[in-house]
Write an enzyme that holds these catalytic residues in place. Structure first.
Site, PDB file in Angstrom:
ATOM      1  N   ARG A 172      -1.517   1.726  -2.010  1.00  0.00           N
ATOM      2  CA  ARG A 172      -0.683   2.681  -2.583  1.00  0.00           C
ATOM      3  C   ARG A 172       0.684   1.511  -3.025  1.00  0.00           C
ATOM      4  O   ARG A 172       1.044   1.896  -4.195  1.00  0.00           O
ATOM      5  CB  ARG A 172       0.210   3.527  -1.666  1.00  0.00           C
ATOM      6  CG  ARG A 172      -1.014   4.640  -1.451  1.00  0.00           C
ATOM      7  CD  ARG A 172      -0.644   5.475  -0.393  1.00  0.00           C
ATOM      8  NE  ARG A 172      -1.720   6.842  -0.470  1.00  0.00           N
ATOM      9  CZ  ARG A 172      -1.635   7.801   0.278  1.00  0.00           C
ATOM     10  NH1 ARG A 172      -0.519   8.159   1.234  1.00  0.00           N
ATOM     11  NH2 ARG A 172      -2.751   8.621   0.385  1.00  0.00           N
ATOM     12  N   HIS A 198       4.092   6.653  -3.478  1.00  0.00           N
ATOM     13  CA  HIS A 198       2.989   7.073  -3.745  1.00  0.00           C
ATOM     14  C   HIS A 198       2.582   6.711  -5.407  1.00  0.00           C
ATOM     15  O   HIS A 198       3.097   7.396  -6.168  1.00  0.00           O
ATOM     16  CB  HIS A 198       2.553   8.509  -3.416  1.00  0.00           C
ATOM     17  CG  HIS A 198       1.224   8.883  -3.265  1.00  0.00           C
ATOM     18  ND1 HIS A 198       0.397   9.132  -4.334  1.00  0.00           N
ATOM     19  CD2 HIS A 198       0.373   9.133  -2.108  1.00  0.00           C
ATOM     20  CE1 HIS A 198      -0.957   9.261  -4.017  1.00  0.00           C
ATOM     21  NE2 HIS A 198      -0.690   9.614  -2.667  1.00  0.00           N
ATOM     22  N   ARG A 210       1.472   2.328   4.303  1.00  0.00           N
ATOM     23  CA  ARG A 210       0.538   3.171   4.940  1.00  0.00           C
ATOM     24  C   ARG A 210      -0.501   3.158   3.924  1.00  0.00           C
ATOM     25  O   ARG A 210      -0.374   3.457   2.765  1.00  0.00           O
ATOM     26  CB  ARG A 210       1.287   4.546   5.192  1.00  0.00           C
ATOM     27  CG  ARG A 210       0.283   5.460   5.740  1.00  0.00           C
ATOM     28  CD  ARG A 210       1.229   6.746   6.234  1.00  0.00           C
ATOM     29  NE  ARG A 210       1.187   7.719   5.156  1.00  0.00           N
ATOM     30  CZ  ARG A 210       0.021   8.232   4.438  1.00  0.00           C
ATOM     31  NH1 ARG A 210      -1.191   8.206   4.755  1.00  0.00           N
ATOM     32  NH2 ARG A 210       0.337   9.294   3.358  1.00  0.00           N
TER      33      ARG A 210
END
Lengths: 657, 247
Positions: free
Chosen positions: A347, A283, A452
């Protein structure tokens, strides 16, 4: 199927039969879920109470599943290791939840959400699953609003939305920076209602330590009561694992300290294939670590990237405070490199870009491991009140941790381990390779691919728990064999064997009068993984890790010290058990990363990149899910490939320029 | 920094407890309070002593698992959770008392760990909206005024840590219960069950052994999430009118 030339690491694993049975229905993509639900056998309401289902975990997926199954009339035995189901780590998710509602009339649709998610996953997710996720997304919002989840609203009383990394439409629903908390409380309250009704038996402070497999089917679990140490057996007709991801294997991550891989790893040891273990999401907007003592990392919601601008000084080593660096000596590198998405690139892209500028010596803050996330422009444009309304709690949190006021100086952020896209392999019905064992939410691998997008994990957890699992689990139960042979009790040899395995392991840990703490092994393993299997990986580094991890594992079992006894609260014993599993899982992660000689999503192999340094996928060779079969600790696992087909979103190089 | 910690040690709910004294060196001002306990526990383990049991999980101030009384204050001197309390608020050489939440309804499990499951039972008795999965109307079917949504959110922010109970001289759970009642009561979705909810939750709260409210206000002062004290008055109003209607 493309034939892969035997890699030099071949000795480290064997190749088994491909996985062909994914239970995906035929027919047009958009009709598959309807068709599956229609073809699923039903269990009559009267028959449902004769079935017991075990649900492990009470996060978004687990609480939603437990509440829904109990509403339908099944008996549910539910477990969590926290003192209350409300504390599951889903509660910490900040930013929001995506749904294809098209409330903004900005061109969103089920098809576009599906498209964005497949592309965002770098073409390593299963199309049919992702499409179903997009389909049920709108229903999730309806469900949560009905439960009283206080989503942000416009003055007209309608729901507000915002945009999130990797999307050009505004489809993210949110409750300030505490969306996960509010969604989890909604699911927890629905679960609590069933607990009061007696349809769910809740076992808090209880940890699953093994899976019971009888005649090839999952029939129960072995648990430890974390208060009195009792080892118990629970038997059922099906077992659902909703136990989250395994990011804590890295030691420093944004995961809650107690999140762990034990449940899915022990299920893997009992026959459930583990898919794509190397796919870890990093992240980009985490608070940089401040020192050696640090026990975990804190995330700042990436929604901050909507208004915050990311930059570093143009000149390496520029040590001036941010406000003294003039505009033309700042490099807003995301806006420069990816003009269409700017600060809102996905990300993996944002994380790698931050690593690159820091590797160039242009990082800011202590140790140069940070980049600025600057709100000066947004404060000037919108005013402090508007920023406070949008991000107030995040700004407060940042100030509490760093002692710096982000209204006055730019925040510093750095990438951190956040979410694991790998997990137990499941078919379209969320069933693992062990019949009767289902895995939902982050515990499975299915919907995210190699990366994701933001605001999609909450969506998957709730989709699986509320809408996908209940009908397919019903179908499984309706097809179960009947008769005396189906009844098992705690005297079954498989139960006794599992009980023995658990107590034996516990005894080994407690009786080992070593000289190192479990945490010290965890930190060492974490640092090794971050260096060799973190934001960038190469073959040499991975081979090094594959040599080192078995040594560390051997040392762990020889030198770990676990004080106290097994018959009371013993947090050292809990941790040691989990770290023993991490030491096995980490090896599989590195092996998976080594065999996948391509870059995709969060898996960046430095050998596989384009001329301008971006990740280069190798679709011809690697367009598959790697599902690993366990053969024994330290023994070569078996690789089963599930070939992926992209019939609706054609693989293209992911470009956010 | 070098600190002296005086920590409550108690083997189980039925054994007597005592304060134990420990020295911890090399404390950095950037550490969280729980990281200091981590350091202490590593040292105790290597010395062959039992580490201090305490609840914690997210360490981001949102899961509500952690909670210790630091120098007599729930979660310590700053208005935050123990995991977000940083050592820069202490000084070199300080002696710090660390104790578990103390309340009749929160029995000690071990050391700094207490049993807060009574709070779950309050929620289970009515703190929900009955909305079975799949039966929900379209989300935009019921507009909610922004002010109501904000008020609901303000109360929904409760993390269930129990600091309000620990801070209250009566060991009352009024702020916790009021937060849930006001969160759901502020929204049209939750109003239908409003009477039943408030009556059931208050009844459960009393049955669990939480004390009564005497408007001391210590709960709201200790609350790391700033749940407003007037929520208690609002719940009292809802309770009285619900009780009247139920009669």
């Amino acid at each position: 199927m493309t034939s892969t030339p035997a890699p030099p690491e071949q000795a480290a694993y064997r190749v088994g039969a491909p996985l062909r049975d994914t239970a995906v229905p035929d027919g047009p993509l958009a009709e598959r879920w309807d068709r599956r639900r229609f073809e699923a056998r039903l269990v009559s309401p009267a028959a449902r109470r004769r079935h017991t289902v075990i649900v492990v975990g009470t996060g978004l997926a687990g609480s939603a599943a437990g509440a829904t199954l109990a509403e339908q009339g099944y008996r549910v035995e539910q477990f969590c290791f926290q003192d209350s189901p409300r504390r599951a780590h889903s509660i910490a998710a900040q930013g929001g939840i995506n749904a294809a509602k098209n409330y903004r009339n900005d061109g969103d649709s089920v098809r576009r959400l599906f498209h964005d998610t497949v592309k965002g996953g770098d073409f390593r997710a299963r199309e049919s699953n992702v499409h179903r996720l997009a389909q049920v997304s709108a229903e999730i919002i309806d469900q949560c609003v009905a439960q009283g989840v206080p989503f942000a609203r416009e003055y007209g009383g309608l729901l507000d939305t915002r945009s999130f990394g990797g999307a050009q439409v505004s489809r993210t629903f949110y409750a300030r920076g505490q969306t996960g908390q509010q969604l989890l409380l909604g699911a927890y309250q629905a679960l609590s209602r069933q607990i009061a009704a007696g349809t769910v038996t809740m076992h808090a402070r209880t940890e699953m330590l093994d899976l019971v497999v009888i005649d090839g089917r999952a029939r129960g679990i072995i648990t430890r009561d974390l208060v009195n140490g009792r080892i118990d057996t629970y038997l059922a007709d099906a077992v659902v694992l909703a136990t989250g991801g395994y990011g804590n294997v890295f030691y420093l991550s944004t995961n809650a300290k107690n999140s762990n891989a034990t449940a899915i790893w022990r299920a893997h040891r009992r026959g459930a294939h583990f898919a794509n273990p190397c796919f870890t999401q990093i992240h980009p907007t985490c608070i940089p670590r401040s020192g050696e003592h640090q026990a975990k990392l804190t995330l700042m919601s990436e929604s901050l990237r909507n208004d915050g601008r990311i930059w570093v000084p143009v000149t390496p080593g520029d040590a001036r405070p941010a406000h003294e660096i003039p505009e033309d000596e700042r490099d807003y590198y995301l806006e420069r490199l990816y003009p269409a998405f700017g600060n809102l690139v996905p990300r993996d892209i944002a994380s790698r870009a931050a690593k690159n500028v820091c590797d160039d010596g242009r990082g800011v803050g202590p140790g140069g491991q940070g980049v600025y996330l600057d709100f000066a422009d947004a404060l000037a444009r919108l005013g402090r009140a508007a920023i406070e309304e949008r991000y107030g709690n995040l700004f407060e949190m940042y100030e509490r941790i760093t002692g710096e006021n982000p209204y006055e100086v730019p925040m510093r952020i750095y990438p951190a381990i956040h979410y694991t896209m790998g997990g137990l392999w499941v078919d379209y019905d969320l069933q693992t390779t062990v019949p009767g064992l289902f895995a939902i939410g982050e515990a499975n691998f299915s919907d995210h691919g190699a990366n994701r997008l933001g605001a999609s994990a909450l969506m998957q957890g709730l989709a699986d728990g509320y809408f996908v699992l209940p009908p397919v689990l019903g179908d499984y139960l309706a097809r179960l064999p009947r008769g005396a042979a189906w009844q098992v009790d705690e005297d079954h040899p498989a139960v006794r064997e599992a009980m023995f395995a658990v107590t034996d392991r516990q005894y080994a840990l407690l009786s080992n009068n070593g000289d190192r703490t479990a945490d010290s092994f965890h930190r060492e393993l974490g640092a090794l993984l971050w260096d060799r299997c973190g934001m960038a990986r190469d073959a040499d580094g991975l081979r090094h890790a594959l040599t080192r991890i078995p040594e560390l594992r051997e040392e762990f079992w020889r030198r770990v010290r676990v004080p106290g006894s097994g018959t009371e609260v013993n947090q050292s014993l809990e941790r040691a058990g989990r770290i023993a599993d991490h030491l096995e899982l980490a090896e599989l992660m590195c092996l998976d990363a080594l065999h996948r000689a391509e870059s995709c999503g969060g898996h960046f192999r430095t050998e596989s990149r384009t001329e301008d340094g971006e990740a280069a996928r190798r679709d011809e060779e690697f367009s598959y899910v790697a599902a690993w079969e366990f053969t024994g600790t330290g023994r070569p696992p078996v690789l089963h490939r599930e070939q992926l087909a992209f019939d609706h979103v054609h693989p293209t190089r992911r470009s956010y320029a | 920094m070098r600190l002296t910690l005086r920590v409550w040690r108690q083997a189980g709910p039925d054994t007597p407890g005592r304060m134990a004294r420990y020295e911890v060196a090399d404390v950095s001002p950037d550490m969280s309070f729980l990281e200091v306990l981590d350091v202490l526990n590593e040292e105790l383990t290597l010395r062959g002593e039992e580490p201090v049991a305490f609840d914690h999980d997210c360490r981001e101030g949102i899961c509500g698992a952690c909670g210790v009384v630091v120098n007599g204050q729930a979660h310590g001197p700053e208005r935050t959770t123990a995991c977000q309390l940083h050592m820069r608020h202490f000084s070199d050489g300080d002696t710090i008392d660390v104790e578990p939440w103390r309340a009749a309804a929160f029995p000690v499990v071990k050391d700094l760990m207490v049993d807060r499951s009574a709070l779950d039972r309050i929620v289970a008795s009515g703190g929900y909206v009955t909305a079975p999965t799949g039966s929900a109307p379209e989300a935009h079917a019921t507009p909610v005024p922004k002010e109501d949504a904000e008020r609901a959110f303000e109360n929904a922010a409760c993390i269930g840590c129990g600091a309000c109970v620990a801070a209250c001289p009566n060991g009352s759970a009024m702020l916790f219960t009021a937060a849930k009642a006001e969160h759901l009561g502020a929204l049209p979705q939750g109003r239908v069950e409003g009477d039943r909810r408030v009556l059931a939750m208050v009844e459960t709260m009393d049955a669990e052994g939480f004390g009564g409210c005497t408007n001391t206000g210590a709960c709201a002062t200790a609350c790391p999430k700033g749940i407003p004290l007037p929520s208690i008055a609002a719940m009292n109003r809802s309770f009285l009118s619900a009780a009247r209607r139920a009669r």
